[in-house]
Design an enzyme around this catalytic site. Structure first.
Site, PDB file in Angstrom:
ATOM      1  N   LYS A  60     122.167  87.306  -2.484  1.00 57.57           N
ATOM      2  CA  LYS A  60     120.925  87.097  -1.748  1.00 57.57           C
ATOM      3  C   LYS A  60     119.967  86.241  -2.582  1.00 57.57           C
ATOM      4  O   LYS A  60     119.267  85.391  -2.066  1.00 57.57           O
ATOM      5  CB  LYS A  60     120.217  88.427  -1.454  1.00 57.57           C
ATOM      6  CG  LYS A  60     121.142  89.571  -1.155  1.00 57.57           C
ATOM      7  CD  LYS A  60     120.456  90.926  -1.040  1.00 57.57           C
ATOM      8  CE  LYS A  60     121.273  92.015  -1.747  1.00 57.57           C
ATOM      9  NZ  LYS A  60     121.499  93.243  -1.106  1.00 57.57           N
ATOM     10  N   LYS A 114     117.681  88.780 -13.320  1.00 56.70           N
ATOM     11  CA  LYS A 114     116.603  88.871 -12.326  1.00 56.70           C
ATOM     12  C   LYS A 114     115.295  88.328 -12.894  1.00 56.70           C
ATOM     13  O   LYS A 114     114.556  87.636 -12.200  1.00 56.70           O
ATOM     14  CB  LYS A 114     116.430  90.313 -11.843  1.00 56.70           C
ATOM     15  CG  LYS A 114     117.524  90.692 -10.860  1.00 56.70           C
ATOM     16  CD  LYS A 114     117.285  92.025 -10.203  1.00 56.70           C
ATOM     17  CE  LYS A 114     118.401  92.330  -9.209  1.00 56.70           C
ATOM     18  NZ  LYS A 114     118.616  93.756  -9.028  1.00 56.70           N
ATOM     19  N   LYS A 134     128.514  82.829  -7.388  1.00 54.31           N
ATOM     20  CA  LYS A 134     128.691  84.156  -6.785  1.00 54.31           C
ATOM     21  C   LYS A 134     127.804  84.281  -5.556  1.00 54.31           C
ATOM     22  O   LYS A 134     126.644  83.880  -5.604  1.00 54.31           O
ATOM     23  CB  LYS A 134     128.289  85.234  -7.809  1.00 54.31           C
ATOM     24  CG  LYS A 134     128.477  86.647  -7.285  1.00 54.31           C
ATOM     25  CD  LYS A 134     127.808  87.681  -8.180  1.00 54.31           C
ATOM     26  CE  LYS A 134     126.385  87.935  -7.729  1.00 54.31           C
ATOM     27  NZ  LYS A 134     125.794  89.189  -8.217  1.00 54.31           N
TER      28      LYS A 134
HETATM   29  P1  TYM Z   1     123.986  95.279  -4.193  1.00 55.86           P
HETATM   30  O1  TYM Z   1     123.110  95.825  -3.115  1.00 55.86           O
HETATM   31  O2  TYM Z   1     123.518  94.080  -4.921  1.00 55.86           O
HETATM   32  O3  TYM Z   1     125.424  94.970  -3.643  1.00 55.86           O
HETATM   33  C1  TYM Z   1     126.189  95.938  -2.931  1.00 55.86           C
HETATM   34  C2  TYM Z   1     127.649  95.854  -3.330  1.00 55.86           C
HETATM   35  O4  TYM Z   1     128.158  94.564  -3.004  1.00 55.86           O
HETATM   36  C3  TYM Z   1     128.796  94.014  -4.149  1.00 55.86           C
HETATM   37  N1  TYM Z   1     128.651  92.544  -4.131  1.00 55.86           N
HETATM   38  C4  TYM Z   1     129.656  91.690  -4.363  1.00 55.86           C
HETATM   39  N2  TYM Z   1     130.960  91.881  -4.628  1.00 55.86           N
HETATM   40  C5  TYM Z   1     131.730  90.797  -4.807  1.00 55.86           C
HETATM   41  N3  TYM Z   1     131.251  89.518  -4.710  1.00 55.86           N
HETATM   42  C6  TYM Z   1     129.950  89.268  -4.426  1.00 55.86           C
HETATM   43  N4  TYM Z   1     129.508  88.019  -4.316  1.00 55.86           N
HETATM   44  C7  TYM Z   1     129.082  90.392  -4.257  1.00 55.86           C
HETATM   45  N5  TYM Z   1     127.759  90.517  -3.976  1.00 55.86           N
HETATM   46  C8  TYM Z   1     127.508  91.846  -3.918  1.00 55.86           C
HETATM   47  C9  TYM Z   1     128.072  94.629  -5.335  1.00 55.86           C
HETATM   48  O5  TYM Z   1     128.836  94.556  -6.509  1.00 55.86           O
HETATM   49  C10 TYM Z   1     127.859  96.040  -4.845  1.00 55.86           C
HETATM   50  O6  TYM Z   1     129.016  96.813  -5.055  1.00 55.86           O
HETATM   51  N6  TYM Z   1     122.986  98.356  -8.024  1.00 55.86           N
HETATM   52  C11 TYM Z   1     123.740  98.231  -6.784  1.00 55.86           C
HETATM   53  C12 TYM Z   1     123.363  99.313  -5.767  1.00 55.86           C
HETATM   54  C13 TYM Z   1     123.485 100.694  -6.305  1.00 55.86           C
HETATM   55  C14 TYM Z   1     124.726 101.370  -6.577  1.00 55.86           C
HETATM   56  C15 TYM Z   1     124.349 102.640  -7.050  1.00 55.86           C
HETATM   57  C16 TYM Z   1     126.068 101.002  -6.451  1.00 55.86           C
HETATM   58  C17 TYM Z   1     122.473 101.538  -6.621  1.00 55.86           C
HETATM   59  N7  TYM Z   1     122.989 102.709  -7.080  1.00 55.86           N
HETATM   60  C18 TYM Z   1     125.328 103.592  -7.413  1.00 55.86           C
HETATM   61  C19 TYM Z   1     127.047 101.943  -6.817  1.00 55.86           C
HETATM   62  C20 TYM Z   1     126.651 103.209  -7.296  1.00 55.86           C
HETATM   63  C21 TYM Z   1     123.425  96.870  -6.178  1.00 55.86           C
HETATM   64  O7  TYM Z   1     122.406  96.280  -6.460  1.00 55.86           O
HETATM   65  O8  TYM Z   1     124.292  96.452  -5.240  1.00 55.86           O
END
Ligand code: TYM
Length: 322
Positions: free
Chosen positions: A193, A110, A190
């Site tokens: 956003k 990031k 990948k």
């Molecule tokens: P976030 O908001 O970036 O993404 C949400 C979920 O989507 C999955 N994901 C993907 N999986 C496969 N291929 C992709 N291209 C792809 N893009 C996104 C992410 O792996 C995620 O599972 N830190 C986390 C949010 C969070 C969280 C937590 C998750 C905060 N606390 C506790 C689990 C448990 C995040 O930024 O996800």
């Protein structure tokens, strides 16, 4: 088993979020005790525009419900409605080494993309550990990009146990499915956003079709077999194909040639509509009833707070508060 996961309201829900995470949420809620939340406090590390932020939160909550999260089966809530999570995050941060956080790829990525390296961004994995540990989750369904954060969660929990000599936390396991661990975006990287390569789940059809038709491909002629390795179109078709016959069609089309990339993209768009058509209609309906969405989030927060209370008592006692 107790299952927990979350998504940040930092952008519009995309196909990577669905296949990598939300589809598993919907399946897991059939037979487990599930907690799915909106990681709004996490999203503040990148979204600092209040009207836009509020809109993103409502969109995500609506999207969760439209995609099949069922408040009768799962506890659906907003992270900020469970203030104990920030309290727990502080206790955890006092047993987390700087070195552990400095090794986190997601922080480094990031910052490389130009996000301001705030303390919140650095401490992000500790807040995530608090999310997971606060309800004693056994299983955390996520995409591969969150794997390291799960390792950090386990390390932080173990460090707390070692410091205070009390096993108050459950060490969670990640659930990452191989074929959707990294869903590719339209440029082959990948889907994310922050790369601007997403295919949205909701919103007007025309720009989504345009994005699908714009998936980057090579110049293999129509009649020739097509390479499958590092081919985003191939991977997306395989992920979306709704049944074994369609999956077989994809294999044959690539192996034997005779189908051009343009026709394959049209088919991908058809799969897209088959996969999300009903959810998209449901989303439009729910969007007209934000009060109902809010009611669900508040009820979810009440249950999450009740669930978290005994663990918080144990933690406070372990550190010597009360
Ligand atoms: P976030 O908001 O970036 O993404 C949400 C979920 O989507 C999955 N994901 C993907 N999986 C496969 N291929 C992709 N291209 C792809 N893009 C996104 C992410 O792996 C995620 O599972 N830190 C986390 C949010 C969070 C969280 C937590 C998750 C905060 N606390 C506790 C689990 C448990 C995040 O930024 O996800």
């Amino acid at each position: 088993m107790r299952v927990l996961s979350g998504v940040q309201p930092s952008g519009t829900l995309h196909v990577g979020n669905y296949f990598g995470a939300i589809r598993q949420f919907v399946r897991l809620q059939e037979e487990n005790e599930c907690f799915f939340f909106l990681a709004d406090l996490h999203a503040l590390t990148t979204v600092q525009d209040p009207p836009r932020f509020r809109e993103l939160i409502t969109d995500l909550a609506t999207g969760y419900l439209a995609l099949g999260l069922d408040p009768a089966r799962s506890v659906v809530y907003r992270q900020s409605d469970l203030p104990e999570v920030t309290e727990l995050s502080w206790y955890l941060s006092t047993v987390t080494s700087m070195g552990l956080l400095q090794r986190c790829h997601s922080f480094k990525d990031k910052v490389a993309q130009g996000v301001v390296p705030s303390h919140g961004l650095f401490a992000y994995p500790v807040l995530m550990a608090a999310d997971i540990l606060i309800v004693k989750s056994d299983l955390v369904p996520v995409g591969k990009d969150q794997k390291q954060h799960l390792e950090v969660t386990r390390d932080v929990a173990a460090s707390f146990h070692a410091t205070y000599g009390e096993e108050v936390f459950v060490l969670p396991e990640p659930m990452i499915l191989d074929d959707v661990a990294v869903v590719p975006g339209v440029d082959g990287r990948k889907m994310s956003k922050s790369y601007g390569n997403t295919i949205e789940i909701f919103g007007p059809e025309k720009p989504i079709r345009k994005k699908i038709m714009g998936i980057v491909t090579d110049s293999t002629p129509v009649e020739a077999p097509k390479p499958t390795e590092d081919n985003a179109l191939y991977h997306l078709l395989k992920i979306f194909a709704p049944n074994p016959e369609e999956k077989a069609w994809v294999e044959t089309a690539f192996a034997e040639g005779g189908v051009g990339y343009g026709d394959m993209k049209k088919r991908l768009f058809d799969y897209y509509l088959q996969t999300f058509g009903a959810s998209r209609a449901r989303y439009d309906e729910l969007r007209g009833d934000p009060a109902e969405v809010e009611r669900i989030l508040r009820a979810g927060a009440d249950t999450a707070r009740e669930t978290a209370a005994p663990l918080m008592d144990e933690v406070r006692k372990a550190v010597g508060i009360h």
